[in-house]
Motif scaffolding. Sequence first.
Motif, PDB file in Angstrom:
ATOM      1  N   ASP A 202       0.730  -1.280   0.052  1.00 10.81           N
ATOM      2  CA  ASP A 202      -0.044   0.085  -0.135  1.00 10.81           C
ATOM      3  C   ASP A 202       0.710   1.307   0.182  1.00 10.81           C
ATOM      4  OD1 ASP A 202      -2.213  -1.416  -0.123  1.00 10.81           O
ATOM      5  OD2 ASP A 202      -2.848  -1.017   2.091  1.00 10.81           O
ATOM      6  N   SER A 203       2.077   1.324   0.332  1.00 12.22           N
ATOM      7  CA  SER A 203       3.077   2.225   0.614  1.00 12.22           C
ATOM      8  C   SER A 203       3.240   3.014  -0.950  1.00 12.22           C
ATOM      9  CB  SER A 203       4.412   1.952   1.267  1.00 12.22           C
ATOM     10  OG  SER A 203       4.800   0.894   0.654  1.00 12.22           O
ATOM     11  N   PHE A 204       2.897   2.171  -2.086  1.00 12.68           N
ATOM     12  CA  PHE A 204       3.012   2.714  -3.346  1.00 12.68           C
ATOM     13  C   PHE A 204       2.019   3.507  -3.777  1.00 12.68           C
ATOM     14  CE2 PHE A 204       5.986  -1.569  -4.216  1.00 12.68           C
ATOM     15  CZ  PHE A 204       6.793  -0.967  -3.794  1.00 12.68           C
ATOM     16  N   LEU A 205       0.824   3.331  -3.208  1.00 12.17           N
ATOM     17  CA  LEU A 205      -0.454   4.065  -3.579  1.00 12.17           C
ATOM     18  C   LEU A 205      -0.181   5.660  -3.548  1.00 12.17           C
ATOM     19  CD1 LEU A 205      -3.154   1.723  -1.927  1.00 12.17           C
ATOM     20  CD2 LEU A 205      -2.411   1.830  -4.355  1.00 12.17           C
ATOM     21  N   PRO A 206       0.393   6.327  -2.631  1.00  9.17           N
ATOM     22  CA  PRO A 206       0.672   7.774  -2.936  1.00  9.17           C
ATOM     23  C   PRO A 206       1.221   8.015  -4.104  1.00  9.17           C
ATOM     24  CG  PRO A 206       1.215   7.122  -0.523  1.00  9.17           C
ATOM     25  CD  PRO A 206       1.001   5.791  -1.429  1.00  9.17           C
ATOM     26  N   PHE A 207       2.008   7.122  -4.674  1.00 12.53           N
ATOM     27  CA  PHE A 207       2.774   7.659  -6.100  1.00 12.53           C
ATOM     28  C   PHE A 207       1.670   7.439  -7.069  1.00 12.53           C
ATOM     29  CE2 PHE A 207       4.494   5.597  -9.615  1.00 12.53           C
ATOM     30  CZ  PHE A 207       5.258   6.538 -10.142  1.00 12.53           C
ATOM     31  N   LEU A 208       1.159   6.199  -6.936  1.00 14.90           N
ATOM     32  CA  LEU A 208       0.301   5.612  -8.123  1.00 14.90           C
ATOM     33  C   LEU A 208      -1.162   6.977  -8.226  1.00 14.90           C
ATOM     34  CD1 LEU A 208       0.100   2.070  -7.443  1.00 14.90           C
ATOM     35  CD2 LEU A 208       1.079   3.345  -9.743  1.00 14.90           C
ATOM     36  N   GLU A 229      -8.267   3.191  -3.720  1.00 14.17           N
ATOM     37  CA  GLU A 229      -8.061   4.217  -2.736  1.00 14.17           C
ATOM     38  C   GLU A 229      -7.198   3.752  -1.526  1.00 14.17           C
ATOM     39  OE1 GLU A 229     -11.744   5.699  -1.372  1.00 14.17           O
ATOM     40  OE2 GLU A 229     -12.616   5.898  -3.429  1.00 14.17           O
ATOM     41  N   LEU A 230      -6.778   4.827  -1.029  1.00 16.61           N
ATOM     42  CA  LEU A 230      -5.959   4.527   0.192  1.00 16.61           C
ATOM     43  C   LEU A 230      -6.771   4.153   1.436  1.00 16.61           C
ATOM     44  CD1 LEU A 230      -3.188   7.168  -0.019  1.00 16.61           C
ATOM     45  CD2 LEU A 230      -2.699   4.869   0.472  1.00 16.61           C
ATOM     46  N   CYS A 294     -10.759  10.633  10.831  1.00 15.61           N
ATOM     47  CA  CYS A 294      -9.687  11.437  10.185  1.00 15.61           C
ATOM     48  C   CYS A 294      -9.163  10.668   8.949  1.00 15.61           C
ATOM     49  CB  CYS A 294      -8.461  11.800  11.109  1.00 15.61           C
ATOM     50  SG  CYS A 294      -9.009  12.750  12.587  1.00 15.61           S
ATOM     51  N   ALA A 295      -9.861   9.391   8.573  1.00 20.40           N
ATOM     52  CA  ALA A 295      -9.301   8.637   7.616  1.00 20.40           C
ATOM     53  C   ALA A 295      -9.290   9.300   6.139  1.00 20.40           C
ATOM     54  CB  ALA A 295     -10.014   7.290   7.497  1.00 20.40           C
ATOM     55  N   LYS A 296     -10.139  10.004   5.998  1.00 20.71           N
ATOM     56  CA  LYS A 296     -10.322  10.703   4.534  1.00 20.71           C
ATOM     57  C   LYS A 296      -9.151  11.818   4.616  1.00 20.71           C
ATOM     58  CE  LYS A 296     -12.989  13.218   1.489  1.00 20.71           C
ATOM     59  NZ  LYS A 296     -14.402  13.986   1.160  1.00 20.71           N
ATOM     60  N   ASP A 297      -9.088  12.712   5.357  1.00 15.02           N
ATOM     61  CA  ASP A 297      -7.863  13.546   5.827  1.00 15.02           C
ATOM     62  C   ASP A 297      -6.400  13.187   5.763  1.00 15.02           C
ATOM     63  OD1 ASP A 297      -9.906  15.799   5.758  1.00 15.02           O
ATOM     64  OD2 ASP A 297      -9.796  15.573   7.838  1.00 15.02           O
ATOM     65  N   ILE A 298      -6.287  11.940   6.415  1.00 15.59           N
ATOM     66  CA  ILE A 298      -5.091  11.309   6.419  1.00 15.59           C
ATOM     67  C   ILE A 298      -4.725  10.759   4.899  1.00 15.59           C
ATOM     68  CG2 ILE A 298      -3.681   9.253   7.301  1.00 15.59           C
ATOM     69  CD1 ILE A 298      -5.085   9.595   9.718  1.00 15.59           C
ATOM     70  N   SER A 299      -5.586  10.223   4.366  1.00 23.05           N
ATOM     71  CA  SER A 299      -5.389   9.874   2.935  1.00 23.05           C
ATOM     72  C   SER A 299      -4.994  10.985   2.008  1.00 23.05           C
ATOM     73  CB  SER A 299      -6.734   9.148   2.211  1.00 23.05           C
ATOM     74  OG  SER A 299      -7.054   8.120   2.715  1.00 23.05           O
ATOM     75  N   GLU A 300      -5.632  12.133   2.004  1.00 26.27           N
ATOM     76  CA  GLU A 300      -5.242  13.291   1.114  1.00 26.27           C
ATOM     77  C   GLU A 300      -3.882  13.682   1.815  1.00 26.27           C
ATOM     78  OE1 GLU A 300      -8.282  16.257   2.028  1.00 26.27           O
ATOM     79  OE2 GLU A 300      -9.583  14.954   0.757  1.00 26.27           O
ATOM     80  N   PHE A 301      -3.583  13.704   3.039  1.00 19.56           N
ATOM     81  CA  PHE A 301      -2.238  14.128   3.629  1.00 19.56           C
ATOM     82  C   PHE A 301      -1.053  13.314   2.909  1.00 19.56           C
ATOM     83  CE2 PHE A 301       1.128  13.228   6.695  1.00 19.56           C
ATOM     84  CZ  PHE A 301       1.606  14.457   7.047  1.00 19.56           C
TER      85      PHE A 301
END
Length: 749
Positions: A202-208, A229-230, A294-301
């Motif tokens: 899952d750590s690759f997802l922010p790049f993708l 989604e994250l 805070c899950a959605k905000d953390i995903s955007e972060f």
Amino acid sequence: MVSDELVMLVPFEARLYCDFKVAKGRTTLYCSDNLHEKRENQDAVAHIIEAHGVDLNLEEAVYSAPPDIEDAEAISVNNDEQGIVTISGLSANTKFQPYTHKDFQFDLVKGDKSSEQLNEFFKSDKHNFIAILDDIATRYNVHIIMSLTVDSDNFNILVKIIGNQTSISGCDHQMIALIDMVTNEFNSNEYYTTESILVEADSFLPFLLNKQNEKFVKTHMSTSMFVPELVQDMNSGLIATQQQHVILSGNTRAMTLRAKSALQKRLQFLKENIYYKKINNLSEAKLLFLHKFCAKDISEFMINSQCYVKVGNNSVEFQAASPIILNNTVKQFTLQFLQEVVELTVSLKEGKDSSAIIMDLVAGGKFESHYVVVIPALMSDKFILCTKQAYLVKYTNDQYENTTTLKDEETIKQLKVTFEVNVEYEDFICGKKNGKLTRIIDNVDSAIELSNNSRTSYDNQDDTMNVSIISDVFKNFKTSLNNFVNELPAEESFFIPEVYHRPIIGSGGAIVQTIMRKHNVFIQFSNSFSLPQNNLGITRYDNVIIRCPTKNKRNIEPVTSEILKLVQDFSYLQTTKSLKLTNNRFENIILATLDNSNLEALIQIEKTYNVFIDFPTDLSQSDNEPVALKVTGNDESAVSEAIQEFTQSKSEWANELALKLSANFRQYAQKQENVSKLYNEVIVPLEQMFEHILLSINVPNAEISLSYNDVIKNKKDNFNKIIEFITLYLIKQGITIISKTEVPDFVEE
């Protein structure tokens, strides 16, 4: 959560979907088989809604409720007009996730097809759509209803998914990809093709999920990406056990395979460059609050910071591609999340019970219904309320009516609120010799307690410290809380090219110090030259920070405007020269090296010559027109030297040859079949055969552009073979090359 030591209570909203059926005038295309499942707590739910006067047949409803709903506290029932009954209350089941829904709507051009033909198409074994929907519904435990209406021109299709948020987020990209497939198959797009990439972590997802990367793949490789989604799965169950895949689709198979290869190579590189950090000693209540609210905000972060964050059951873990990015992300996460979530410990006088006080404290939607209550199992005279500091401050400042619960001195023995802040801000918050903290409690009967900080612990391995405010009287507690929150750090960061830093700072720091004194803020400049370039394009990292106490937060915006105005003023005094950046040159800089060393080298040129290279985030391939790549500096000779180094680099800057084609190429390229064959049979195979070339098509100008570097140019046989292969293929299509022109490096001024 229930343990031998404590009980956690969280607010819940169990939604019962009673009007999920297809609306009048719509035809059902698909409905998952798992729609009506018998729930273990169905009798308890039936009793609750009946007691509140709601007439509902649960056998026909779709819902999920906490397993302990029969024992839940503060139950209320709301029957809205949208066919949803909501049961609200407090539950000790911290893993419960309510049902929610998401709708997808899309149109198919009807043409001469009937509804019956659409239904046959959709249910045909040839396309396998039903099996795919069944698999999604089963694998992610969601309910799917697909329905149809028809107007004069289109089939209007609505897909409704019902399930918990984790499940819906997990299958969201698959549903969008399926809609893309249905649309192309219905339109008989024989060139439509799909591929998938296994996401190993899952750590690759922010790049993708990075918008710049997604746009590059779409624009320059004619391929759409559907990325998971994250998801912060607090149960570490459903999504954690699913293999995540990125789905790729396009109309040119060779280009889609090219995109797949480029992404796989980049993911492999990222896999080999991971740095890890962990924050321990965080309370279960705070971590649960982050999971729940805070899950959605953390995903955007994560997407914005390009760093993976995993909120666990007893810690927060971080992964990033650089130690500097990692440390900065930990600091920003603490500032934006951990510092914002506080724990209020309420101690009661002897003989007083916490149950009634808790119910009164959280009744009526206080704290925006975002809180976690912790009750020590063997102590009825104490409880903890975990919520956002803004909600607590609002409550204590009497923003709600009847906020008398914590004012009752006959009941309340002590109030204590605990903040988590980054250790880097210790001096900022405490001041010299704890002077700021002393002033906060001046003339107020309160105490401030520090723990896990440099002044109380010589072996603090964490990045956070705790600050607690303690008082026996509500009025004093409120005053101290407000005073302390006013001193907490508030900051904004943004990017300004390093070439402007020295002029803005001024001689001996004169200019920036004047701005800081004027607005009572602190401004910090740094360079980002050593930070990695892992994306499909230049990443500009924030390198200017404006920080001040929260009470002065409104000053940040005018300071930002003043700095940006200085940048604009200084830009008129600088020298700028422009290079002709074509699609091929743009792609060559980004794709020619697996480790992005081209982009890294470009950043180092900026550092060496004190210039700024205004590298675009994207070039539109629709017309393939070049843009001006501007190089700006304070000194004309430095700009010229930077351009010389850049253009003479064999890997950085490509030579380019424009092959002007006969006018009938435009008509030839109007057919998707011809364009696909040209890419599949000529362009991509040549790029794979000869590593140092890139080819692109410019239909409006009737051109094929060939970019190359000196490695190919010096091997004349190979270079001539490329031109000959293209020439022979085009002749078979009745198209000729009428001229060959070298594309100049510089833009004519």
